[in-house]
Each structure stands twice: as C-alpha cells, then as structure tokens.
Design an enzyme around this catalytic site. Sequence first.
Site, PDB file in Angstrom:
ATOM      1  N   CYS A   3       0.858  -1.201   0.000  1.00 19.63           N
ATOM      2  CA  CYS A   3       0.000   0.000   0.000  1.00 19.63           C
ATOM      3  C   CYS A   3       0.891   1.246   0.000  1.00 19.63           C
ATOM      4  O   CYS A   3       1.703   1.441   0.907  1.00 19.63           O
ATOM      5  CB  CYS A   3      -0.916  -0.008   1.217  1.00 19.63           C
ATOM      6  SG  CYS A   3      -1.799   1.546   1.444  1.00 19.63           S
ATOM      7  N   CYS A   6       0.554   3.381   3.207  1.00 21.85           N
ATOM      8  CA  CYS A   6       1.208   2.739   4.363  1.00 21.85           C
ATOM      9  C   CYS A   6       2.717   2.947   4.278  1.00 21.85           C
ATOM     10  O   CYS A   6       3.374   3.197   5.300  1.00 21.85           O
ATOM     11  CB  CYS A   6       0.863   1.251   4.427  1.00 21.85           C
ATOM     12  SG  CYS A   6      -0.783   0.905   5.103  1.00 21.85           S
ATOM     13  N   ASP A  29      -0.323  16.701  -1.294  1.00 23.84           N
ATOM     14  CA  ASP A  29      -0.621  15.875  -2.462  1.00 23.84           C
ATOM     15  C   ASP A  29       0.447  16.127  -3.530  1.00 23.84           C
ATOM     16  O   ASP A  29       0.868  17.262  -3.761  1.00 23.84           O
ATOM     17  CB  ASP A  29      -2.015  16.222  -3.005  1.00 23.84           C
ATOM     18  CG  ASP A  29      -2.528  15.164  -3.974  1.00 23.84           C
ATOM     19  OD1 ASP A  29      -3.486  14.453  -3.633  1.00 23.84           O
ATOM     20  OD2 ASP A  29      -1.951  15.046  -5.085  1.00 23.84           O
ATOM     21  N   HIS A  45      -4.432   1.031   8.341  1.00 16.83           N
ATOM     22  CA  HIS A  45      -4.868   0.824   6.958  1.00 16.83           C
ATOM     23  C   HIS A  45      -6.362   0.520   6.907  1.00 16.83           C
ATOM     24  O   HIS A  45      -6.822  -0.485   7.431  1.00 16.83           O
ATOM     25  CB  HIS A  45      -4.101  -0.318   6.297  1.00 16.83           C
ATOM     26  CG  HIS A  45      -4.543  -0.530   4.872  1.00 16.83           C
ATOM     27  ND1 HIS A  45      -3.977   0.146   3.815  1.00 16.83           N
ATOM     28  CD2 HIS A  45      -5.535  -1.297   4.353  1.00 16.83           C
ATOM     29  CE1 HIS A  45      -4.594  -0.213   2.692  1.00 16.83           C
ATOM     30  NE2 HIS A  45      -5.541  -1.083   2.987  1.00 16.83           N
ATOM     31  N   HIS A  96      -6.091   3.357   0.247  1.00 11.16           N
ATOM     32  CA  HIS A  96      -5.911   3.606   1.681  1.00 11.16           C
ATOM     33  C   HIS A  96      -6.723   4.884   1.888  1.00 11.16           C
ATOM     34  O   HIS A  96      -6.381   5.932   1.314  1.00 11.16           O
ATOM     35  CB  HIS A  96      -4.429   3.793   2.014  1.00 11.16           C
ATOM     36  CG  HIS A  96      -4.112   4.046   3.456  1.00 11.16           C
ATOM     37  ND1 HIS A  96      -3.169   3.304   4.157  1.00 11.16           N
ATOM     38  CD2 HIS A  96      -4.591   4.966   4.336  1.00 11.16           C
ATOM     39  CE1 HIS A  96      -3.092   3.757   5.404  1.00 11.16           C
ATOM     40  NE2 HIS A  96      -3.946   4.782   5.536  1.00 11.16           N
ATOM     41  N   HIS A  98      -8.376   8.242   2.326  1.00  8.27           N
ATOM     42  CA  HIS A  98      -7.741   9.552   2.487  1.00  8.27           C
ATOM     43  C   HIS A  98      -8.767  10.644   2.254  1.00  8.27           C
ATOM     44  O   HIS A  98      -9.715  10.475   1.501  1.00  8.27           O
ATOM     45  CB  HIS A  98      -6.562   9.711   1.532  1.00  8.27           C
ATOM     46  CG  HIS A  98      -6.885   9.361   0.113  1.00  8.27           C
ATOM     47  ND1 HIS A  98      -6.922   8.070  -0.330  1.00  8.27           N
ATOM     48  CD2 HIS A  98      -7.207  10.143  -0.949  1.00  8.27           C
ATOM     49  CE1 HIS A  98      -7.248   8.050  -1.612  1.00  8.27           C
ATOM     50  NE2 HIS A  98      -7.434   9.301  -2.018  1.00  8.27           N
ATOM     51  N   HIS A 100      -9.025  14.531   1.032  1.00  5.16           N
ATOM     52  CA  HIS A 100      -8.372  15.674   0.390  1.00  5.16           C
ATOM     53  C   HIS A 100      -8.818  16.936   1.125  1.00  5.16           C
ATOM     54  O   HIS A 100     -10.021  17.145   1.323  1.00  5.16           O
ATOM     55  CB  HIS A 100      -8.818  15.804  -1.071  1.00  5.16           C
ATOM     56  CG  HIS A 100      -8.479  14.628  -1.936  1.00  5.16           C
ATOM     57  ND1 HIS A 100      -7.406  14.624  -2.791  1.00  5.16           N
ATOM     58  CD2 HIS A 100      -9.085  13.421  -2.086  1.00  5.16           C
ATOM     59  CE1 HIS A 100      -7.369  13.467  -3.447  1.00  5.16           C
ATOM     60  NE2 HIS A 100      -8.370  12.719  -3.042  1.00  5.16           N
TER      61      HIS A 100
HETATM   62  P1  5GP Z   1      -7.862   9.645  -5.074  1.00  2.43           P
HETATM   63  O1  5GP Z   1      -7.949   9.818  -6.558  1.00  2.43           O
HETATM   64  O2  5GP Z   1      -7.634   8.188  -4.697  1.00  2.43           O
HETATM   65  O3  5GP Z   1      -8.981  10.278  -4.329  1.00  2.43           O
HETATM   66  O4  5GP Z   1      -6.587  10.468  -4.629  1.00  2.43           O
HETATM   67  C1  5GP Z   1      -5.296   9.967  -4.598  1.00  2.43           C
HETATM   68  C2  5GP Z   1      -4.379  11.155  -4.459  1.00  2.43           C
HETATM   69  O5  5GP Z   1      -3.084  10.699  -4.099  1.00  2.43           O
HETATM   70  C3  5GP Z   1      -4.226  11.957  -5.751  1.00  2.43           C
HETATM   71  O6  5GP Z   1      -4.646  13.305  -5.523  1.00  2.43           O
HETATM   72  C4  5GP Z   1      -2.738  11.851  -6.066  1.00  2.43           C
HETATM   73  O7  5GP Z   1      -2.201  13.042  -6.605  1.00  2.43           O
HETATM   74  C5  5GP Z   1      -2.127  11.504  -4.720  1.00  2.43           C
HETATM   75  N1  5GP Z   1      -0.918  10.706  -4.806  1.00  2.43           N
HETATM   76  C6  5GP Z   1      -0.728   9.582  -5.545  1.00  2.43           C
HETATM   77  N2  5GP Z   1       0.513   9.101  -5.351  1.00  2.43           N
HETATM   78  C7  5GP Z   1       1.116   9.937  -4.462  1.00  2.43           C
HETATM   79  C8  5GP Z   1       2.425   9.955  -3.871  1.00  2.43           C
HETATM   80  O8  5GP Z   1       3.284   9.103  -4.108  1.00  2.43           O
HETATM   81  N3  5GP Z   1       2.679  10.977  -3.012  1.00  2.43           N
HETATM   82  C9  5GP Z   1       1.759  11.936  -2.711  1.00  2.43           C
HETATM   83  N4  5GP Z   1       2.123  12.896  -1.867  1.00  2.43           N
HETATM   84  N5  5GP Z   1       0.522  11.942  -3.250  1.00  2.43           N
HETATM   85  C10 5GP Z   1       0.209  10.957  -4.113  1.00  2.43           C
HETATM   86 ZN    ZN Z   2      -2.437   1.428   3.614  1.00  4.41          ZN
END
Ligand code: 5GP
Ligand code: ZN
Length: 112
Positions: A3, A6, A29, A45, A96, A98, A100
């Site tokens: 993950c 994680c 992000d 997790h 995982h 999250h 925003h």
């Molecule tokens: P989701 O689309 O799942 O709601 O959001 C995932 C978020 O994780 C995206 O906004 C993406 O830019 C961010 N993200 C993906 N990989 C990484 C990473 O390796 N580091 C950081 N800081 N953010 C990430």
């Molecule tokens: Zn996780």
Amino acid sequence: MDCLFCKIIKGEIPSKKVYENEFVYAFEDIAPQAPFHVLIIPKEHIASSADITADNSILVAKIFEAAAQIAKENDLKDGFRIVTNSGKVGCQTVFHMHFHMLSGRQLEGQMG
Ligand code: 5GP
Ligand code: ZN
C-alpha cells in the site's frame, strides 16, 4: 501489504509532512489541485470510507479534528473543502482511505 500510503506513513516513500499525531498523518498531495492540497490519512490501513464500521469510525473524527488543527496552523481562515473518493464510481485511485483538504483559492460550485 503493498500500500502506497502505508509506505508513506512508515517513511519508506518520502512525503512532505504537514501534520501528524498518534492516529493520523497529513502530507502534501503530489499533484495539487489547489494552492493548498493536503491528504489526511489514518495511520491504520482502511481501504476506503466504505470500510468504516463502529470499530474504526473514531478515526474519521480524528481526521476532522486534525483538519481543524491544520486549518489553524496554516491560516486557512477563509475556509477549505474536504473530499473523500470511494471506489470506482468515486474515482478513488489509492486504496488507503484519504481525505483531500483543499484551500488557497476560491473553489468552484459545490465539488470542484
Ligand atoms: P484519489 O484519486 O484516490 O482520491 O486520490 C489519490 C491522491 O493521491 C491523488 O490526488 C494523487 O495526486 C495523490 N498521490 C498519488 N501518489 C502519491 C504519492 O506518491 N505521493 C503523494 N504525496 N501523493 C500521491
Ligand atoms: Zn495502507
């Protein structure tokens, strides 16, 4: 378990930390959608908000407590938006849970 978030919590993948306590970790992000775009995650997790139960729902409260603290520490006095995507329909890409946290510009409509 493989993950990404994680690994970020464990420091195996670098991140720009914004806030941390016993329960949650918050970091910038990698592809910000606003001048302020932080992801707040539980250290435990949980794949998505569809997996919240009576046993772990306290972590959602901990995330919102952290958000309020982050807003104070970063002077977001004009407000912010918190969004969580869940599953395919919600366009979740990292499994995982999250949240925003977006601010730093006038956000549009109700969601964008
Ligand atoms: P989701 O689309 O799942 O709601 O959001 C995932 C978020 O994780 C995206 O906004 C993406 O830019 C961010 N993200 C993906 N990989 C990484 C990473 O390796 N580091 C950081 N800081 N953010 C990430
Ligand atoms: Zn996780």
